[in-house]
Design a protein around this motif. Structure first.
Motif, PDB file in Angstrom:
ATOM      1  N   LEU A 117       0.862  -1.175   0.000  1.00 49.66           N
ATOM      2  CA  LEU A 117       0.000   0.000   0.000  1.00 49.66           C
ATOM      3  C   LEU A 117       0.895   1.221   0.000  1.00 49.66           C
ATOM      4  CD1 LEU A 117      -2.869   1.209   0.219  1.00 49.66           C
ATOM      5  CD2 LEU A 117      -2.550   1.219   2.702  1.00 49.66           C
ATOM      6  N   LEU A 118       0.858   2.006  -1.073  1.00 47.86           N
ATOM      7  CA  LEU A 118       1.685   3.191  -1.189  1.00 47.86           C
ATOM      8  C   LEU A 118       0.904   4.408  -0.708  1.00 47.86           C
ATOM      9  CD1 LEU A 118       3.393   1.315  -3.073  1.00 47.86           C
ATOM     10  CD2 LEU A 118       3.978   3.413  -4.313  1.00 47.86           C
ATOM     11  N   ARG A 119       1.576   5.216   0.084  1.00 48.83           N
ATOM     12  CA  ARG A 119       0.958   6.447   0.571  1.00 48.83           C
ATOM     13  C   ARG A 119       1.799   7.622   0.119  1.00 48.83           C
ATOM     14  NH1 ARG A 119      -0.065   6.951   6.831  1.00 48.83           N
ATOM     15  NH2 ARG A 119      -1.665   5.410   6.330  1.00 48.83           N
ATOM     16  N   GLY A 120       1.176   8.517  -0.605  1.00 49.16           N
ATOM     17  CA  GLY A 120       1.842   9.748  -1.009  1.00 49.16           C
ATOM     18  C   GLY A 120       1.662  10.803   0.060  1.00 49.16           C
ATOM     19  N   ILE A 121       2.748  11.426   0.495  1.00 51.60           N
ATOM     20  CA  ILE A 121       2.708  12.356   1.625  1.00 51.60           C
ATOM     21  C   ILE A 121       3.542  13.594   1.337  1.00 51.60           C
ATOM     22  CG2 ILE A 121       2.375  10.507   3.323  1.00 51.60           C
ATOM     23  CD1 ILE A 121       5.398  10.855   4.008  1.00 51.60           C
ATOM     24  N   LEU A 122       3.294  14.623   2.120  1.00 50.75           N
ATOM     25  CA  LEU A 122       4.195  15.754   2.220  1.00 50.75           C
ATOM     26  C   LEU A 122       4.996  15.559   3.503  1.00 50.75           C
ATOM     27  CD1 LEU A 122       1.855  18.744   1.259  1.00 50.75           C
ATOM     28  CD2 LEU A 122       3.597  17.660  -0.160  1.00 50.75           C
ATOM     29  N   PRO A 123       6.289  15.238   3.424  1.00 51.47           N
ATOM     30  CA  PRO A 123       7.057  14.885   4.628  1.00 51.47           C
ATOM     31  C   PRO A 123       6.965  15.921   5.735  1.00 51.47           C
ATOM     32  CG  PRO A 123       8.313  14.361   2.664  1.00 51.47           C
ATOM     33  CD  PRO A 123       7.102  15.103   2.206  1.00 51.47           C
ATOM     34  N   GLU A 124       7.002  17.207   5.367  1.00 45.85           N
ATOM     35  CA  GLU A 124       6.976  18.234   6.406  1.00 45.85           C
ATOM     36  C   GLU A 124       5.621  18.286   7.118  1.00 45.85           C
ATOM     37  OE1 GLU A 124       5.951  20.040   2.406  1.00 45.85           O
ATOM     38  OE2 GLU A 124       7.423  18.642   3.248  1.00 45.85           O
ATOM     39  N   GLN A 125       4.554  17.928   6.428  1.00 48.32           N
ATOM     40  CA  GLN A 125       3.234  17.880   7.058  1.00 48.32           C
ATOM     41  C   GLN A 125       3.040  16.574   7.817  1.00 48.32           C
ATOM     42  OE1 GLN A 125       2.399  21.502   6.238  1.00 48.32           O
ATOM     43  NE2 GLN A 125       0.611  20.332   6.851  1.00 48.32           N
TER      44      GLN A 125
END
Length: 417
Positions: A117-125
């Motif tokens: 399961l791939l999750r796309g994220i904004l690392p800083e958030q």
């Protein structure tokens, strides 16, 4: 304060056999009844503590990765997730928000293929909403850059694919333009930027993170599909989710972390209830020893009962004598079992670790139980429930033998004395 004579005689009957050396078998049965009730109570306390600890530890690992609350737009994507985050932040329980994209796929590397399961994220958030974003995990996810098509794999997933930082993996997902006649998957090559480890095998072996911009490009969307919220108390997530459902402006779907794992939590609670019932039966079986001990004690004390009756003791007083004797046996067992069970529950992780070291085995397989150490969480509410049930069963076990003692005929009992 002087005790009623019924209590004094009942206490004397409980200890007289051991002190004088007579009626050794009755004394042995008394010890057996005390030990049986004690072991049953201790087993109940230890098992319930293990169940509580298991639920606490696995739940904490789930919450570390999963969202406390997730918000989805019914239209499919959140075109203005910042505005939705501001609306959600009006609830005083909401502390932070982060957008995300999730997509199931297959990861391939030199003949190895694993679902993920791939999750796309904004690392800083993400660091503001995810508890596992600390230390090495945070450093690995901070390396994700938009457009670089980098991926951070769970430690077990990386091990299964035999990859390390700098290697390449291929992501295969269903093509957005696939038809019944042509269902070739869409593929994209990613570079491994690092690994993470949250201590939960399900996530460590089946989850990966990429940058939000890369995930949106793979899915051919221009906005995240949802918003992850962090609240002050994860246990209040269901209540806060209901409040947000009515306070947000728009057609949103709101889901808390307990709903995402409702089946697992229901299974754990069901197992806990069943274990309580099964082990209560063990205490009930031990209480039958009290019945046997009292029956033999009544038979042995028939002459004493007859003398007490001739001196004016009423049947209820005779009954109280043997109720006191049996109940004291049960209370001693409950007290000993409670002390032993509490001590074991408090020190269970160390005890289990010592057993594993001596026997050279692992009690919990992380592939099955998600965790590798035996957990324990002692709740005094559980201890109180166990003690209450054990005392009640001990009391009920005294009623028939005590009532039978009142049926003794003084003349017949003293005929051959």
């Amino acid at each position: 304060m002087q005790l009623p004579y019924e209590c004094q005689i009942g206490l004397r009957y409980l200890r007289a056999g051991r002190r004088s050396g007579r009626n050794s078998f009755i004394s042995f049965m008394s010890l057996v009844s005390i030990a049986g009730v004690g072991l049953g109570v201790a087993a109940l306390i230890v098992v319930l503590s293990i169940m509580n600890g298991f639920q606490r530890d696995v739940g904490a690992r789930m919450v570390a990765v999963l969202s406390h609350i997730e918000i989805y737009d019914a239209r499919g994507i959140l075109n203005d997730w910042q505005a939705t985050a501001r609306d959600a932040a009006r609830n005083p329980a909401v502390q932070a928000a982060a957008p995300f994209v999730e997509l199931p796929g297959m990861l391939l590397q030199e003949g190895e293929m694993k679902p993920a399961l791939l999750r796309g994220i904004l690392p800083e958030q993400e660091t503001r909403v995810a508890d596992f974003m600390q230390g090495k995990n945070a450093a690995a996810l901070a390396a994700l850059k938009p457009g670089a098509f980098q991926i951070v794999l769970g430690a077990e997933l990386a091990k299964a694919l035999h990859v390390k930082t700098g290697d390449n993996v291929v992501l295969a997902i269903p093509s957005q333009q696939a038809s019944l006649s042509s269902a070739m998957p869409q593929t994209r090559r990613f570079t491994v930027a690092g690994t993470f480890d949250v201590g939960h095998f399900e996530f460590d072996s089946g989850m990966a993170f990429v940058h939000l911009a890369d995930a949106e490009q793979v899915l051919h969307v221009d906005a995240p599909i949802g918003l992850r919220l962090r609240i002050a108390d994860a246990n209040q997530a269901p209540q806060v989710a209901r409040e947000l459902k009515f306070s947000l402006n728009g057609n949103y779907l709101v889901r808390d972390w307990t709903q995402r794992n409702a089946t697992w939590f229901a299974a754990v609670q069901s197992q806990k209830h069943m274990m309580f019932i099964i082990l209560t039966l063990i205490v009930a079986v031990a209480a039958f020893n009290v019945v046997a001990m009292l029956v033999m004690s009544v038979t042995d004390k028939r002459a004493d009962i007859a003398i007490l009756r001739t001196l004016g003791a009423s049947p209820p007083s005779i009954m109280k004598i043997f109720v006191v004797q049996g109940l004291l046996s049960g209370l001693l067992g409950v007290l000993a079992g409670t002390v032993f069970g509490v001590l074991v529950a408090w020190n269970l992780p160390g005890i289990a670790s010592g057993i594993e070291h001596v026997l050279g085995v692992q009690i919990l397989d992380k592939n099955i139980y998600f965790i590798t150490s035996v957990p324990s969480q002692l709740l005094w509410s559980d201890v109180g429930g166990v003690v209450g049930v054990a005392v009640l069963l001990s009391f009920l076990s005294t009623l028939y033998p005590s009532w039978w003692a009142t049926r003794t005929n003084p003349a017949e009992a003293l005929r051959y004395e």
